[in-house]
Design a protein around this motif. Structure first.
Motif, mmCIF file in Angstrom:
data_model
loop_
_atom_site.group_PDB
_atom_site.id
_atom_site.type_symbol
_atom_site.label_atom_id
_atom_site.label_comp_id
_atom_site.label_asym_id
_atom_site.label_seq_id
_atom_site.Cartn_x
_atom_site.Cartn_y
_atom_site.Cartn_z
ATOM 1 N N ALA A 321 0.823 -1.204 0.000
ATOM 2 C CA ALA A 321 0.000 0.000 0.000
ATOM 3 C C ALA A 321 0.862 1.260 0.000
ATOM 4 C CB ALA A 321 -0.927 -0.006 1.206
ATOM 5 N N VAL A 322 1.939 1.259 0.767
ATOM 6 C CA VAL A 322 2.822 2.424 0.855
ATOM 7 C C VAL A 322 3.539 2.655 -0.471
ATOM 8 C CG1 VAL A 322 4.832 3.397 2.016
ATOM 9 C CG2 VAL A 322 3.126 2.149 3.338
ATOM 10 N N ALA A 323 4.065 1.572 -1.064
ATOM 11 C CA ALA A 323 4.800 1.692 -2.323
ATOM 12 C C ALA A 323 3.897 2.191 -3.449
ATOM 13 C CB ALA A 323 5.407 0.341 -2.696
ATOM 14 N N PHE A 324 2.681 1.659 -3.530
ATOM 15 C CA PHE A 324 1.755 2.083 -4.576
ATOM 16 C C PHE A 324 1.314 3.536 -4.372
ATOM 17 C CE2 PHE A 324 0.366 -2.603 -5.072
ATOM 18 C CZ PHE A 324 1.426 -2.832 -5.942
ATOM 19 N N LYS A 325 1.171 3.945 -3.121
ATOM 20 C CA LYS A 325 0.779 5.324 -2.831
ATOM 21 C C LYS A 325 1.885 6.308 -3.197
ATOM 22 C CE LYS A 325 -1.263 8.223 0.758
ATOM 23 N NZ LYS A 325 -1.750 8.292 2.157
ATOM 24 N N ASN A 326 3.139 5.892 -3.017
ATOM 25 C CA ASN A 326 4.269 6.771 -3.340
ATOM 26 C C ASN A 326 4.283 7.152 -4.818
ATOM 27 O OD1 ASN A 326 5.147 6.737 -0.698
ATOM 28 N ND2 ASN A 326 6.636 5.096 -1.022
ATOM 29 N N TYR A 327 3.853 6.231 -5.679
ATOM 30 C CA TYR A 327 3.909 6.476 -7.124
ATOM 31 C C TYR A 327 2.532 6.771 -7.721
ATOM 32 C CZ TYR A 327 8.698 4.880 -6.780
ATOM 33 O OH TYR A 327 10.034 4.768 -6.434
ATOM 34 N N LYS A 328 1.499 6.896 -6.866
ATOM 35 C CA LYS A 328 0.146 7.275 -7.288
ATOM 36 C C LYS A 328 -0.341 6.397 -8.445
ATOM 37 C CE LYS A 328 0.848 12.073 -5.849
ATOM 38 N NZ LYS A 328 0.846 13.494 -6.244
ATOM 39 N N LEU A 329 -0.098 5.077 -8.292
ATOM 40 C CA LEU A 329 -0.481 4.141 -9.340
ATOM 41 C C LEU A 329 -1.984 3.907 -9.395
ATOM 42 C CD1 LEU A 329 2.316 1.438 -9.215
ATOM 43 C CD2 LEU A 329 1.468 2.538 -11.275
ATOM 44 N N PHE A 330 -2.597 3.820 -8.224
ATOM 45 C CA PHE A 330 -4.000 3.444 -8.145
ATOM 46 C C PHE A 330 -4.776 4.460 -7.299
ATOM 47 C CE2 PHE A 330 -1.470 -0.583 -8.180
ATOM 48 C CZ PHE A 330 -1.711 -0.906 -9.502
ATOM 49 N N PRO A 331 -6.100 4.442 -7.401
ATOM 50 C CA PRO A 331 -6.908 5.342 -6.569
ATOM 51 C C PRO A 331 -6.699 5.067 -5.074
ATOM 52 C CG PRO A 331 -8.212 4.421 -8.358
ATOM 53 C CD PRO A 331 -6.916 3.691 -8.366
ATOM 54 N N ASP A 332 -6.953 6.079 -4.273
ATOM 55 C CA ASP A 332 -6.745 5.957 -2.821
ATOM 56 C C ASP A 332 -7.591 4.853 -2.206
ATOM 57 O OD1 ASP A 332 -4.899 7.991 -2.859
ATOM 58 O OD2 ASP A 332 -6.351 9.557 -2.391
ATOM 59 N N ILE A 333 -8.794 4.653 -2.741
ATOM 60 C CA ILE A 333 -9.677 3.622 -2.171
ATOM 61 C C ILE A 333 -9.037 2.244 -2.295
ATOM 62 C CG2 ILE A 333 -11.912 2.479 -2.396
ATOM 63 C CD1 ILE A 333 -13.067 5.112 -3.352
ATOM 64 N N LEU A 334 -8.459 1.929 -3.476
ATOM 65 C CA LEU A 334 -7.834 0.628 -3.651
ATOM 66 C C LEU A 334 -6.622 0.490 -2.739
ATOM 67 C CD1 LEU A 334 -7.817 -2.025 -5.336
ATOM 68 C CD2 LEU A 334 -6.052 -0.965 -6.728
ATOM 69 N N ILE A 335 -5.842 1.543 -2.601
ATOM 70 C CA ILE A 335 -4.662 1.485 -1.742
ATOM 71 C C ILE A 335 -5.065 1.195 -0.296
ATOM 72 C CG2 ILE A 335 -2.766 2.859 -0.789
ATOM 73 C CD1 ILE A 335 -2.565 4.222 -3.533
ATOM 74 N N GLN A 336 -6.162 1.801 0.152
ATOM 75 C CA GLN A 336 -6.657 1.520 1.499
ATOM 76 C C GLN A 336 -7.118 0.067 1.622
ATOM 77 O OE1 GLN A 336 -9.691 4.456 2.232
ATOM 78 N NE2 GLN A 336 -8.266 6.177 1.964
ATOM 79 N N MET A 337 -7.759 -0.442 0.579
ATOM 80 C CA MET A 337 -8.209 -1.836 0.579
ATOM 81 C C MET A 337 -7.017 -2.794 0.603
ATOM 82 S SD MET A 337 -11.543 -1.781 0.529
ATOM 83 C CE MET A 337 -12.191 -3.272 -0.203
ATOM 84 N N ILE A 338 -5.948 -2.441 -0.132
ATOM 85 C CA ILE A 338 -4.735 -3.272 -0.131
ATOM 86 C C ILE A 338 -4.118 -3.299 1.261
ATOM 87 C CG2 ILE A 338 -2.356 -3.397 -0.987
ATOM 88 C CD1 ILE A 338 -3.379 -2.415 -3.689
ATOM 89 N N ALA A 339 -4.113 -2.145 1.932
ATOM 90 C CA ALA A 339 -3.566 -2.082 3.295
ATOM 91 C C ALA A 339 -4.349 -2.985 4.244
ATOM 92 C CB ALA A 339 -3.596 -0.639 3.796
ATOM 93 N N VAL A 340 -5.676 -2.987 4.090
ATOM 94 C CA VAL A 340 -6.516 -3.869 4.918
ATOM 95 C C VAL A 340 -6.242 -5.326 4.580
ATOM 96 C CG1 VAL A 340 -8.887 -4.556 5.414
ATOM 97 C CG2 VAL A 340 -8.318 -2.135 5.196
ATOM 98 N N GLY A 341 -6.103 -5.628 3.307
ATOM 99 C CA GLY A 341 -5.844 -6.998 2.877
ATOM 100 C C GLY A 341 -4.516 -7.518 3.376
ATOM 101 N N GLU A 342 -3.492 -6.659 3.397
ATOM 102 C CA GLU A 342 -2.186 -7.066 3.927
ATOM 103 C C GLU A 342 -2.266 -7.390 5.415
ATOM 104 O OE1 GLU A 342 1.580 -5.208 1.870
ATOM 105 O OE2 GLU A 342 0.128 -3.612 2.221
#
Length: 403
Positions: A321-342
């Motif tokens: 989630a942190v790595a994807f957020k650094n490069y703004k690859l995906f929307p914030d909602i997905l990044i939050q979902m990835i963090a929960v999934g991890e």
């Protein structure tokens, strides 16, 4: 490997014949013996002259829709308990293109010769993408080939549907552009010269906007080759720049950052990533291998570069989630979902549930963009065509007013 035409006999005395791929006759005999048959005779199949592609009904290319249909039918057969070899023998007789049937025939012969299905598919890299072959390999190793094939069929069907929606969404705006160009060209080449010749016998001074349109009409009529050459040169230059690494990267960067197109491209990449990465993880592949495999879905060079940089950080211990957020690859909602999934060890399930949402987001973004483009093009069309009509008939209006 070479093709051998063979005749064989099984333990019940039944005769068999056909064509198999093998390095030599000893290997062919070994293949047949594993199936309970004994080789009686074999001969090399002579390759005939290849048909000219001009006369061939097949282009030699395999469409994504064919790969998708093959995947779905193959999954149904494997789920029904039909062996892989028998499934391939049935599939190679289906109503696919000649090129794809030939590929399936070679894959079938390789599997009969002792190759794993993933190994046989790897010989046809232009037909079966890296993602497809990797998933099949995971399915073979995990014993869940039927589940993986069904998942792949879902993936490619959704991807094909999105491609079709994208093409259909932009069909009408492109039609409006072509229509505007065609009407303008017809007026400049035929209507305006006819009107001008009618006015030439009258002592009327042509000035201003009308004179400029007449000059443009003369230029297109007399020096059309210069205009045509300039247009062709611009398109050729655009094409050549797009073929260079720097040019392709610049074009893809614009696709991700231009207003309107940004949301479409990010949601499209997000939907593909969520579905593909979720499939890989649910099939038993670890995160590192899954990241290497899923990188193929990023056809946009800018997004591909950002994803590889994010993967490098993940290998160094940074959370996804942190790595994807650094490069703004995906929307914030997905990044939050990835963090929960991890945190909950349910990343694969969350991604597979999320991908449908982003499929609908792609469609919504497409409809929104087209909804803005269409009225804009209609206004441009009205201004251009109306301006040409005004330039054509304004001298006549002046004459009528003077009378």
């Amino acid at each position: 490997m070479a093709q051998y035409k063979f005749k064989a006999v099984d333990l019940q005395g039944k005769k068999h014949s056909g064509i198999r791929l093998a390095n030599d006759e000893n290997e062919l005999a070994s293949q047949l013996s594993r199936e309970g048959m004994f080789l009686s005779s074999a001969s090399l199949v002579k390759e005939g002259k290849k048909k000219s592609s001009f006369w061939s009904l097949s282009s030699g290319k395999v469409k994504l829709s064919e790969t998708t249909a093959f995947c779905r039918q193959f999954a149904i057969m494997i789920t029904a308990g039909i062996p892989i070899v028998a499934s391939l023998d049935l599939l190679k007789t289906q109503s696919y293109s000649l090129a794809f049937r030939n590929v399936l025939a070679e894959v079938s012969e390789d599997v009969k010769g002792g190759f794993m299905l993933s190994e046989a598919l790897s010989k046809h890299k232009k037909v079966f993408p890296v993602f497809f072959r990797s998933m099949v390999k995971v399915g073979e190793s995990s014993g869940q080939l039927d589940t993986v094939l069904n998942s792949l069929a879902d993936y490619y069907e959704k991807d094909t549907a999105i491609r079709r929606k994208t093409k259909s969404a932009f069909a009408y705006p492109i039609f409006l552009l072509v229509l505007t160009f065609a009407i303008s060209l017809a007026m400049l080449l035929y209507i305006i010269p006819t009107s001008r010749s009618s006015l030439s016998s009258m002592d009327i001074e042509i000035t201003g906007y009308t004179a400029a349109v007449y000059s443009l009409s003369d230029f297109i009529s007399e020096d059309w080759f210069i205009l045509l050459g300039s247009i062709a040169g611009v398109f050729f230059l655009w094409f050549i720049i797009g073929k260079t690494p720097g040019g392709r990267y610049a074009y893809d960067y614009l696709k991700v950052h231009l207003p309107g197109f940004r949301k479409i491209n990010i949601n499209l990449a997000t939907a593909r990533f969520a579905r593909g990465f979720g499939l890989l993880l649910s099939s038993g592949m670890n995160i590192t291998e899954a990241m290497d495999t899923i990188s193929i879905i990023f056809t946009n060079k800018y997004q591909s570069k950002c994803f590889k940089l994010a993967c490098d950080e993940i290998r160094q211990g940074v959370e996804l989630a942190v790595a994807f957020k650094n490069y703004k690859l995906f929307p914030d909602i997905l990044i939050q979902m990835i963090a929960v999934g991890e945190r909950t060890a349910t990343l694969d399930k969350i991604l597979l549930k999320t991908c449908s949402f982003y499929d609908s987001e792609v469609e919504s973004a497409l409809n929104g963009l087209v909804g803005k483009i269409q009225p804009t093009l209609l206004i441009i069309m009205g201004i251009v065509v109306g301006g040409l009509f005004l330039a054509t008939y304004s001298p006549m209006i002046s004459i009528m007013q003077s009378l």
